[in-house]
Design a protein around this motif. Structure first.
Motif, PDB file in Angstrom:
ATOM      1  N   ASP A  25       0.818  -1.213   0.000  1.00 22.76           N
ATOM      2  CA  ASP A  25       0.000   0.000   0.000  1.00 22.76           C
ATOM      3  C   ASP A  25       0.856   1.269   0.000  1.00 22.76           C
ATOM      4  O   ASP A  25       0.498   2.278   0.627  1.00 22.76           O
ATOM      5  CB  ASP A  25      -0.950   0.007   1.211  1.00 22.76           C
ATOM      6  CG  ASP A  25      -1.890  -1.179   1.211  1.00 22.76           C
ATOM      7  OD1 ASP A  25      -2.196  -1.692   0.118  1.00 22.76           O
ATOM      8  OD2 ASP A  25      -2.302  -1.613   2.314  1.00 22.76           O
ATOM      9  N   GLY A  26       2.014   1.209  -0.649  1.00 23.51           N
ATOM     10  CA  GLY A  26       2.884   2.374  -0.715  1.00 23.51           C
ATOM     11  C   GLY A  26       3.689   2.641   0.535  1.00 23.51           C
ATOM     12  O   GLY A  26       4.350   3.677   0.641  1.00 23.51           O
ATOM     13  N   ILE A  27       3.641   1.725   1.492  1.00 20.93           N
ATOM     14  CA  ILE A  27       4.364   1.889   2.756  1.00 20.93           C
ATOM     15  C   ILE A  27       5.549   0.929   2.776  1.00 20.93           C
ATOM     16  O   ILE A  27       5.391  -0.262   2.528  1.00 20.93           O
ATOM     17  CB  ILE A  27       3.448   1.618   3.960  1.00 20.93           C
ATOM     18  CG1 ILE A  27       2.202   2.505   3.892  1.00 20.93           C
ATOM     19  CG2 ILE A  27       4.193   1.849   5.272  1.00 20.93           C
ATOM     20  CD1 ILE A  27       1.158   2.137   4.914  1.00 20.93           C
ATOM     21  N   GLY A  28       6.714   1.422   3.112  1.00 20.81           N
ATOM     22  CA  GLY A  28       7.910   0.589   3.177  1.00 20.81           C
ATOM     23  C   GLY A  28       9.086   1.303   2.552  1.00 20.81           C
ATOM     24  O   GLY A  28       9.025   2.511   2.272  1.00 20.81           O
ATOM     25  N   PRO A  29      10.204   0.586   2.347  1.00 24.67           N
ATOM     26  CA  PRO A  29      10.312  -0.875   2.505  1.00 24.67           C
ATOM     27  C   PRO A  29      10.645  -1.304   3.930  1.00 24.67           C
ATOM     28  O   PRO A  29      11.157  -0.524   4.727  1.00 24.67           O
ATOM     29  CB  PRO A  29      11.467  -1.217   1.562  1.00 24.67           C
ATOM     30  CG  PRO A  29      12.356  -0.005   1.647  1.00 24.67           C
ATOM     31  CD  PRO A  29      11.417   1.166   1.741  1.00 24.67           C
ATOM     32  N   ILE A  30      10.354  -2.583   4.204  1.00 26.63           N
ATOM     33  CA  ILE A  30      10.750  -3.239   5.440  1.00 26.63           C
ATOM     34  C   ILE A  30      11.704  -4.371   5.060  1.00 26.63           C
ATOM     35  O   ILE A  30      11.360  -5.203   4.230  1.00 26.63           O
ATOM     36  CB  ILE A  30       9.539  -3.816   6.196  1.00 26.63           C
ATOM     37  CG1 ILE A  30       8.606  -2.687   6.644  1.00 26.63           C
ATOM     38  CG2 ILE A  30       9.994  -4.639   7.398  1.00 26.63           C
ATOM     39  CD1 ILE A  30       7.332  -3.184   7.296  1.00 26.63           C
ATOM     40  N   ARG A  31      12.885  -4.363   5.647  1.00 23.67           N
ATOM     41  CA  ARG A  31      13.822  -5.474   5.410  1.00 23.67           C
ATOM     42  C   ARG A  31      13.507  -6.591   6.393  1.00 23.67           C
ATOM     43  O   ARG A  31      13.535  -6.386   7.600  1.00 23.67           O
ATOM     44  CB  ARG A  31      15.278  -5.017   5.570  1.00 23.67           C
ATOM     45  CG  ARG A  31      16.300  -6.140   5.415  1.00 23.67           C
ATOM     46  CD  ARG A  31      17.697  -5.588   5.215  1.00 23.67           C
ATOM     47  NE  ARG A  31      18.041  -4.607   6.226  1.00 23.67           N
ATOM     48  CZ  ARG A  31      18.521  -4.918   7.437  1.00 23.67           C
ATOM     49  NH1 ARG A  31      18.664  -6.177   7.785  1.00 23.67           N
ATOM     50  NH2 ARG A  31      18.834  -3.965   8.292  1.00 23.67           N
ATOM     51  N   PHE A  32      13.188  -7.766   5.873  1.00 27.21           N
ATOM     52  CA  PHE A  32      12.774  -8.894   6.712  1.00 27.21           C
ATOM     53  C   PHE A  32      13.746 -10.053   6.513  1.00 27.21           C
ATOM     54  O   PHE A  32      13.944 -10.530   5.396  1.00 27.21           O
ATOM     55  CB  PHE A  32      11.352  -9.336   6.352  1.00 27.21           C
ATOM     56  CG  PHE A  32      10.703 -10.204   7.392  1.00 27.21           C
ATOM     57  CD1 PHE A  32       9.865  -9.661   8.352  1.00 27.21           C
ATOM     58  CD2 PHE A  32      10.958 -11.570   7.429  1.00 27.21           C
ATOM     59  CE1 PHE A  32       9.278 -10.467   9.318  1.00 27.21           C
ATOM     60  CE2 PHE A  32      10.381 -12.375   8.392  1.00 27.21           C
ATOM     61  CZ  PHE A  32       9.537 -11.821   9.340  1.00 27.21           C
ATOM     62  N   GLU A  33      14.365 -10.484   7.605  1.00 27.89           N
ATOM     63  CA  GLU A  33      15.278 -11.621   7.580  1.00 27.89           C
ATOM     64  C   GLU A  33      14.730 -12.711   8.491  1.00 27.89           C
ATOM     65  O   GLU A  33      14.301 -12.431   9.614  1.00 27.89           O
ATOM     66  CB  GLU A  33      16.676 -11.197   8.043  1.00 27.89           C
ATOM     67  CG  GLU A  33      17.306 -10.136   7.160  1.00 27.89           C
ATOM     68  CD  GLU A  33      18.676  -9.714   7.666  1.00 27.89           C
ATOM     69  OE1 GLU A  33      19.056 -10.164   8.770  1.00 27.89           O
ATOM     70  OE2 GLU A  33      19.353  -8.942   6.963  1.00 27.89           O
ATOM     71  N   SER A  34      14.740 -13.952   8.020  1.00 23.81           N
ATOM     72  CA  SER A  34      14.172 -15.044   8.812  1.00 23.81           C
ATOM     73  C   SER A  34      14.920 -16.343   8.551  1.00 23.81           C
ATOM     74  O   SER A  34      15.499 -16.543   7.486  1.00 23.81           O
ATOM     75  CB  SER A  34      12.684 -15.230   8.487  1.00 23.81           C
ATOM     76  OG  SER A  34      12.513 -15.500   7.101  1.00 23.81           O
ATOM     77  N   SER A  35      14.883 -17.234   9.541  1.00 22.91           N
ATOM     78  CA  SER A  35      15.454 -18.567   9.386  1.00 22.91           C
ATOM     79  C   SER A  35      14.604 -19.553  10.170  1.00 22.91           C
ATOM     80  O   SER A  35      14.055 -19.224  11.222  1.00 22.91           O
ATOM     81  CB  SER A  35      16.898 -18.610   9.896  1.00 22.91           C
ATOM     82  OG  SER A  35      16.951 -18.371  11.292  1.00 22.91           O
ATOM     83  N   LEU A  36      14.456 -20.753   9.629  1.00 24.62           N
ATOM     84  CA  LEU A  36      13.699 -21.824  10.267  1.00 24.62           C
ATOM     85  C   LEU A  36      14.641 -22.989  10.528  1.00 24.62           C
ATOM     86  O   LEU A  36      15.324 -23.458   9.612  1.00 24.62           O
ATOM     87  CB  LEU A  36      12.534 -22.268   9.375  1.00 24.62           C
ATOM     88  CG  LEU A  36      11.512 -21.187   8.990  1.00 24.62           C
ATOM     89  CD1 LEU A  36      10.438 -21.789   8.104  1.00 24.62           C
ATOM     90  CD2 LEU A  36      10.890 -20.569  10.224  1.00 24.62           C
ATOM     91  N   THR A  37      14.670 -23.473  11.783  1.00 23.18           N
ATOM     92  CA  THR A  37      15.571 -24.546  12.180  1.00 23.18           C
ATOM     93  C   THR A  37      14.798 -25.658  12.860  1.00 23.18           C
ATOM     94  O   THR A  37      14.030 -25.389  13.797  1.00 23.18           O
ATOM     95  CB  THR A  37      16.648 -24.016  13.153  1.00 23.18           C
ATOM     96  OG1 THR A  37      17.280 -22.881  12.573  1.00 23.18           O
ATOM     97  CG2 THR A  37      17.682 -25.089  13.448  1.00 23.18           C
TER      98      THR A  37
END
Length: 269
Positions: A25-37
């Motif tokens: 919606d024109g809002i951001g950017p958001i840097r998203f880092e994730s890991s699954l273990t």
């Protein structure tokens, strides 16, 4: 024996990791880092979201998709994210193995909706900005970051010709190392007041309440100071960043631009 060690090494490696720049919606950017273990019959998810936009974000809800399902798991913030602010998660998912996952934004709310603001009269004549010399040992990097932040703000246009600018942004940026005063699992405490604050649902970076931001490098703390001012062609200075305000991200140029954007708008009563 070698086979057993090999199997154990596979079990402790992250099953899935992802880094994305997300907007909605024109809002951001958001840097998203994730890991699954994998952890036994469940999977641990560790994630971090950083607001890389020049404006605060009130709340955001993320969808974690895996296994062909649309949105089997969700993550959300519980506090407003200022520019540069971060939020982290560490939780268990009731699934033993996840080979791949994808992050998307389900819902996002701005911290300062454009509909609730009108232009500040002091900035009516300012549409274009020339970023002049930023003195000091950290000046060149600060100048490049200020240019990028202003361009991405959407409020001002940046010109590379001083004669075509409605106003000029200039100042000084310094970076220096000092001995670390205090260290703990909750962050580093210095004269500038920088700390890392942990609370229910995640953690966020605390701001400096003194004159400089700080970051830890080995046994020292790096103090950054940025002082800038905006000067109109008439000579009037409608805005200046004196580096005394809190800065959650610790990136002073980013906080300065966010403050400029806030000053250029007045909330409608």
């Amino acid at each position: 024996m070698s086979r057993f060690v090999w199997l154990v090494s596979i079990a402790i490696c992250p099953a899935s990791a992802a880094t994305s720049l997300l907007s909605k919606d024109g809002i951001g950017p958001i840097r998203f880092e994730s890991s699954l273990t994998p952890e036994g019959k469940k999977t641990r998810i560790r994630a971090q979201a950083v607001n890389e936009s020049p404006l605060p974000i009130r709340s955001v809800r993320f969808c974690v998709a895996y296994g062909g399902k649309r949105c089997p798991y969700m993550l959300w913030t519980t506090r407003e994210l200022p520019p540069g602010g971060e939020f982290t998660w560490d939780a268990l998912i009731s699934k033993s193995r996840i080979e791949a996952h994808q992050i998307t934004i389900m819902k996002i709310e701005p911290g300062a909706p454009l509909a609730t603001k009108r232009p500040n009269p002091k900035f009516d004549e300012i549409k274009t900005i020339f970023v002049g010399e930023i003195e000091g040992n950290a000046g060149p990097m600060a100048r490049e970051r200020l240019i990028a932040l202003l361009v991405n703000s959407g409020r001002f246009s940046v010109v590379m010709d001083r004669e075509k600018a409605d106003a000029i942004l200039a100042g000084r940026a310094e970076s220096k190392d000092i001995e670390r005063v205090e260290s703990s699992s909750r962050g580093v405490s210095t004269a500038s007041g920088h700390a890392s604050i942990t609370s229910l649902g995640g953690s966020s970076s605390g701001g400096s309440s003194g004159y400089s931001s700080s970051r830890t490098t080995g046994g020292t703390v790096v103090l950054d100071t940025v002082v800038v001012r905006l000067t109109k062609s008439s000579g009037e200075i409608p805005w200046a960043w004196d580096d005394t305000k809190p800065c959650a991200s610790g990136i002073r140029s980013q906080c300065a631009v966010a403050d400029l954007l806030s000053a250029a708008a007045t909330r409608v009563e």
